[in-house]
Design an enzyme around this catalytic site. Structure first.
Site, short mmCIF file in Angstrom:
data_model
loop_
_atom_site.label_atom_id
_atom_site.label_comp_id
_atom_site.label_asym_id
_atom_site.label_seq_id
_atom_site.Cartn_x
_atom_site.Cartn_y
_atom_site.Cartn_z
N SER A 68 0.83 -1.21 0.00
CA SER A 68 0.00 0.00 0.00
C SER A 68 0.86 1.26 0.00
O SER A 68 2.01 1.25 0.46
CB SER A 68 -0.91 0.04 1.23
OG SER A 68 -1.65 -1.15 1.33
N1 SAH Z 1 -0.09 -5.08 4.14
C1 SAH Z 1 0.54 -5.47 2.89
C2 SAH Z 1 -0.37 -5.18 1.73
C3 SAH Z 1 -0.51 -6.35 0.85
S1 SAH Z 1 -1.83 -6.26 -0.34
C4 SAH Z 1 1.91 -4.85 2.76
O1 SAH Z 1 2.27 -4.05 3.62
O2 SAH Z 1 2.63 -5.20 1.83
C5 SAH Z 1 -3.02 -7.34 0.38
C6 SAH Z 1 -2.66 -8.77 0.52
O3 SAH Z 1 -3.84 -9.47 0.92
C7 SAH Z 1 -2.17 -9.49 -0.74
O4 SAH Z 1 -0.88 -9.96 -0.51
C8 SAH Z 1 -3.16 -10.66 -0.90
O5 SAH Z 1 -2.54 -11.85 -1.36
C9 SAH Z 1 -3.71 -10.81 0.49
N2 SAH Z 1 -5.00 -11.49 0.62
C10 SAH Z 1 -6.07 -11.45 -0.21
N3 SAH Z 1 -7.08 -12.17 0.31
C11 SAH Z 1 -6.64 -12.67 1.51
C12 SAH Z 1 -7.21 -13.48 2.51
N4 SAH Z 1 -8.46 -13.96 2.42
N5 SAH Z 1 -6.46 -13.78 3.60
C13 SAH Z 1 -5.19 -13.32 3.73
N6 SAH Z 1 -4.60 -12.55 2.80
C14 SAH Z 1 -5.31 -12.23 1.71
#
Ligand code: SAH
Length: 218
Positions: A68
């Protein structure tokens, strides 16, 4: 560029990010500002994108997922008012960056990531940086982490149509849950939920956001 040269450049870029993108836009939480000026965000993005790590934007981290934008990370963290002693659940650990920011302020972070490759990378990055208070699990975070519940706060980094009930159930009374709500790509709103002592919740909508979707299968 020498390694030492690069390191001081990174910290300058990081300070500029904190001043312009965070403090300049109203982030006030001292712990959040300090954590974001300490944590090396460039270590959480692919090498080819490191020079963009402190820009005002999300970045790809592989597998069609993104880290993000710094302001959004700061805003979501500030919304749960991280403090020593807290146990926090993060759904969608991705690169591990937000988990690191939280781990600078709270006692323990439980991170759930759906995609095994991302979870593995996040674990490797966080271990190399010396974090010992972050636990990462591969799975569907909409189910929460029942064995580690209840949590003082929960942060969700992927957008769901509805607030997953297990997350509300696993939140302590007085706790906060921050998450994007709305269908993928359209009309997502960042919501802050507070759980009252009697178990009821209050939900506040903040501003429109665009997160990757919460999925139930890898
Ligand atoms: N907080 C992260 C942002 C990653 S984007 C950072 O700092 O990099 C959001 C993430 O949510 C993605 O990696 C995606 O694979 C994950 N995601 C999507 N659905 C999910 C679920 N049901 N449970 C866990 N992770 C999930």
């Amino acid at each position: 560029m020498t390694r030492d040269g690069a390191v001081s450049d990174w910290s300058e870029l990081r300070q500029a990010m904190v001043e312009q993108q965070l403090r300049g836009r109203g982030i006030r939480h001292a712990g959040v500002l300090e954590a974001m000026s300490r944590v090396p965000r460039h270590e959480f993005v692919p090498e080819s994108l490191q020079r963009l790590a402190y820009e005002d934007q999300p970045l790809p981290i592989g597998e069609d997922q993104t880290i993000s934008q710094p302001y959004i990370v700061a805003y979501m963290c500030e919304a749960i008012d991280p403090q020593p002693g807290m146990r926090v659940l993060e759904v969608g650990t991705g690169s591990g960056y937000e988990a690191a920011i939280l781990a600078e302020m709270v006692d323990v972070v439980y991170g759930i990531e759906l995609l095994p490759n991302l979870a593995r990378n996040a674990h490797a990055t966080l271990t190399a940086l010396g974090y010992r208070n972050i636990h990462i699990r591969v799975g569907d975070g909409s189910l929460g982490w029942p064995e580690a519940a209840p949590f003082d706060a929960i942060v969700v980094a992927c957008g769901a149509d509805q607030v997953p009930q297990p997350l509300i159930d696993q939140l302590k009374p007085g706790g906060r849950l921050v998450l994007p709500v709305g269908p993928h790509g359209v009309n997502q709103t960042l919501c802050i939920i507070s759980k009252n002592d009697d178990g009821t919740i209050d939900m506040r909508e903040t501003f429109p956001v665009l997160f990757v979707p919460l999925r139930h299968r890898a």
